[in-house]
Design an enzyme around this catalytic site. Sequence first.
Site, PDB file in Angstrom:
ATOM      1  CG  ASN A 183     -43.030  35.113 -33.605  1.00  0.00           C
ATOM      2  OD1 ASN A 183     -43.734  34.971 -32.542  1.00  0.00           O
ATOM      3  ND2 ASN A 183     -42.406  36.104 -34.418  1.00  0.00           N
ATOM      4  CG  ASN A 238     -43.892  30.524 -38.478  1.00  0.00           C
ATOM      5  OD1 ASN A 238     -43.808  31.307 -37.756  1.00  0.00           O
ATOM      6  ND2 ASN A 238     -44.627  30.824 -39.408  1.00  0.00           N
ATOM      7  CE  LYS A 256     -47.739  48.437 -37.293  1.00  0.00           C
ATOM      8  NZ  LYS A 256     -47.818  48.201 -36.403  1.00  0.00           N
ATOM      9  N   GLY A 257     -53.255  43.959 -36.609  1.00  0.00           N
ATOM     10  CA  GLY A 257     -54.988  42.701 -36.129  1.00  0.00           C
ATOM     11  C   GLY A 257     -54.879  42.718 -38.388  1.00  0.00           C
ATOM     12  CE1 TYR A 307     -52.700  30.898 -39.126  1.00  0.00           C
ATOM     13  CE2 TYR A 307     -50.674  29.639 -38.891  1.00  0.00           C
ATOM     14  CZ  TYR A 307     -51.081  30.098 -39.549  1.00  0.00           C
ATOM     15  OH  TYR A 307     -50.650  30.939 -40.776  1.00  0.00           O
ATOM     16  CG  PHE A 342     -45.559  37.297 -46.716  1.00  0.00           C
ATOM     17  CD1 PHE A 342     -45.065  36.526 -45.700  1.00  0.00           C
ATOM     18  CD2 PHE A 342     -46.142  38.310 -47.253  1.00  0.00           C
ATOM     19  CE1 PHE A 342     -44.166  37.005 -45.360  1.00  0.00           C
ATOM     20  CE2 PHE A 342     -44.767  38.799 -47.112  1.00  0.00           C
ATOM     21  CZ  PHE A 342     -43.585  38.484 -46.336  1.00  0.00           C
ATOM     22  CB  VAL A 343     -48.514  40.026 -42.907  1.00  0.00           C
ATOM     23  CG1 VAL A 343     -49.155  41.691 -42.429  1.00  0.00           C
ATOM     24  CG2 VAL A 343     -50.146  40.012 -42.669  1.00  0.00           C
TER      25      VAL A 343
HETATM   26  C1  LIG Z   1     -48.516  34.993 -39.083  1.00  0.00           C
HETATM   27  C2  LIG Z   1     -49.125  36.285 -39.733  1.00  0.00           C
HETATM   28  C3  LIG Z   1     -49.799  36.747 -41.167  1.00  0.00           C
HETATM   29  C4  LIG Z   1     -49.914  37.178 -38.791  1.00  0.00           C
HETATM   30  O1  LIG Z   1     -50.470  38.262 -39.150  1.00  0.00           O
HETATM   31  P1  LIG Z   1     -50.173  40.205 -37.747  1.00  0.00           P
HETATM   32  O2  LIG Z   1     -51.743  40.621 -38.815  1.00  0.00           O
HETATM   33  O3  LIG Z   1     -49.204  40.025 -37.672  1.00  0.00           O
HETATM   34  O4  LIG Z   1     -51.114  39.322 -36.699  1.00  0.00           O
HETATM   35  P2  LIG Z   1     -51.962  39.953 -36.169  1.00  0.00           P
HETATM   36  O5  LIG Z   1     -51.852  41.538 -36.090  1.00  0.00           O
HETATM   37  O6  LIG Z   1     -53.910  39.905 -36.766  1.00  0.00           O
HETATM   38  O7  LIG Z   1     -52.316  39.149 -34.589  1.00  0.00           O
HETATM   39  C5  LIG Z   1     -53.769  38.898 -34.328  1.00  0.00           C
HETATM   40  C6  LIG Z   1     -52.811  38.667 -32.566  1.00  0.00           C
HETATM   41  O8  LIG Z   1     -51.885  37.036 -33.110  1.00  0.00           O
HETATM   42  C7  LIG Z   1     -51.090  36.914 -31.732  1.00  0.00           C
HETATM   43  N1  LIG Z   1     -50.098  36.995 -32.975  1.00  0.00           N
HETATM   44  C8  LIG Z   1     -49.449  38.090 -34.143  1.00  0.00           C
HETATM   45  N2  LIG Z   1     -48.193  37.885 -34.338  1.00  0.00           N
HETATM   46  C9  LIG Z   1     -47.708  37.195 -32.831  1.00  0.00           C
HETATM   47  C10 LIG Z   1     -46.237  37.083 -32.668  1.00  0.00           C
HETATM   48  N3  LIG Z   1     -45.162  37.214 -33.694  1.00  0.00           N
HETATM   49  N4  LIG Z   1     -46.320  36.644 -30.972  1.00  0.00           N
HETATM   50  C11 LIG Z   1     -46.696  36.691 -30.466  1.00  0.00           C
HETATM   51  N5  LIG Z   1     -48.621  36.514 -30.523  1.00  0.00           N
HETATM   52  C12 LIG Z   1     -48.846  37.178 -32.309  1.00  0.00           C
HETATM   53  C13 LIG Z   1     -51.535  38.634 -30.657  1.00  0.00           C
HETATM   54  O9  LIG Z   1     -52.761  37.926 -30.514  1.00  0.00           O
HETATM   55  C14 LIG Z   1     -52.232  39.206 -32.375  1.00  0.00           C
HETATM   56  O10 LIG Z   1     -52.973  40.113 -31.093  1.00  0.00           O
HETATM   57  P3  LIG Z   1     -52.280  41.391 -30.664  1.00  0.00           P
HETATM   58  O11 LIG Z   1     -50.775  42.006 -32.061  1.00  0.00           O
HETATM   59  O12 LIG Z   1     -52.774  42.321 -30.620  1.00  0.00           O
HETATM   60  O13 LIG Z   1     -51.902  41.310 -29.495  1.00  0.00           O
HETATM   61  C15 LIG Z   1     -47.780  37.546 -40.038  1.00  0.00           C
HETATM   62  O14 LIG Z   1     -47.015  37.295 -38.665  1.00  0.00           O
HETATM   63  C16 LIG Z   1     -46.632  36.640 -40.546  1.00  0.00           C
HETATM   64  O15 LIG Z   1     -47.076  37.235 -42.154  1.00  0.00           O
HETATM   65  N6  LIG Z   1     -45.973  36.096 -41.299  1.00  0.00           N
HETATM   66  C17 LIG Z   1     -44.797  35.901 -41.488  1.00  0.00           C
HETATM   67  C18 LIG Z   1     -45.633  34.881 -42.291  1.00  0.00           C
HETATM   68  C19 LIG Z   1     -46.186  33.534 -41.625  1.00  0.00           C
HETATM   69  O16 LIG Z   1     -45.296  33.126 -40.639  1.00  0.00           O
HETATM   70  N7  LIG Z   1     -47.285  33.065 -42.429  1.00  0.00           N
HETATM   71  C20 LIG Z   1     -48.436  32.168 -41.856  1.00  0.00           C
HETATM   72  C21 LIG Z   1     -47.668  30.631 -42.760  1.00  0.00           C
HETATM   73  S1  LIG Z   1     -48.167  29.141 -42.114  1.00  0.00           S
END
Ligand SMILES: CC(C)(COP(=O)(O)OP(=O)(O)OC[C@H]1O[C@@H](n2cnc3c(N)ncnc32)[C@H](O)[C@@H]1OP(=O)(O)O)[C@@H](O)C(=O)NCCC(=O)NCCS
Length: 220
Positions: free
Chosen positions: A186, A184, A154-155, A191, A146-147
């Site tokens: 996104n 989910n 933001k990576g 992933y 979770f972020v």
């Molecule tokens: C899923 C989660 C952990 C991703 O973390 P994040 O810090 O937003 O992801 P990152 O910035 O590291 O993403 C890396 C790459 O993944 C892809 N990506 C991440 N989020 C994305 C989105 N919402 N839509 C499309 N691509 C996505 C992109 O390619 C991204 O690179 P870019 O931003 O340069 O295009 C975060 O969105 C989150 O906590 N979501 C809510 C809880 C959740 O879904 N947890 C996972 C449960 S299984």
Amino acid sequence: MATELLLDSTPMHRLFASVRLATPSDVPHIQKLIHQLAEFERLAHHCSATEVSLSSILFNSPPFQSFTVFILEISSNPFQSTLPHPLFSPITQTLTFNLPIHDTEKETFRSINDDGIDAVVAGFILFFPNYSTFLSKPGFYVEDLFVRKCYRRKGLGKMLLSAVAAQAVKMGYGRVEWTVLDWNVNAIKFYEEMGANVLQERRICRLTDEALQTHGNANN
Ligand SMILES: CC(C)(COP(=O)(O)OP(=O)(O)OC[C@H]1O[C@@H](n2cnc3c(N)ncnc32)[C@H](O)[C@@H]1OP(=O)(O)O)[C@@H](O)C(=O)NCCC(=O)NCCS
């Protein structure tokens, strides 16, 4: 010329990110993050994690032998590793953005870490070892990732998951795996972007509540 001037005058906002091992003092933040994740997944009615229930199970074993939590922290000051953990050196990264991040929960997630750096907890990942007989190797199973919303894209999710993958490689483990809800999209895109294989042919099976009790008591 005008374009160059405009680009040069764009303010850059710099922040520092750190992934470190959680400690018992992180439990209040971990509990809040778990509840935010449960709300996000529309499963808040199934979430009963309290600070007491988490404290009674987490941190009972050395890191990586059982349930392990990495905490993601953000600070406007660089993190200094003056007190490195013998089993895990914090991973740090510098982030630059065009726009400032508006964190409305800054006070709730404020953390003064071991280095005395004033930081804010932005996310976490909880994982533990499992075992593949086919590979004949242990792996890590990720229960939660979770972020917080204002820190996404933001990576930082990548930084957390990569930290677990790096630890798995360091320990000679065979894989890192987890489940994702099918709606989910996104997270699924995230992933896939990480290079993960989203297996369509596997289903989760779970014994809980009455079924668990019935079978659990069958031999009594
Ligand atoms: C899923 C989660 C952990 C991703 O973390 P994040 O810090 O937003 O992801 P990152 O910035 O590291 O993403 C890396 C790459 O993944 C892809 N990506 C991440 N989020 C994305 C989105 N919402 N839509 C499309 N691509 C996505 C992109 O390619 C991204 O690179 P870019 O931003 O340069 O295009 C975060 O969105 C989150 O906590 N979501 C809510 C809880 C959740 O879904 N947890 C996972 C449960 S299984």
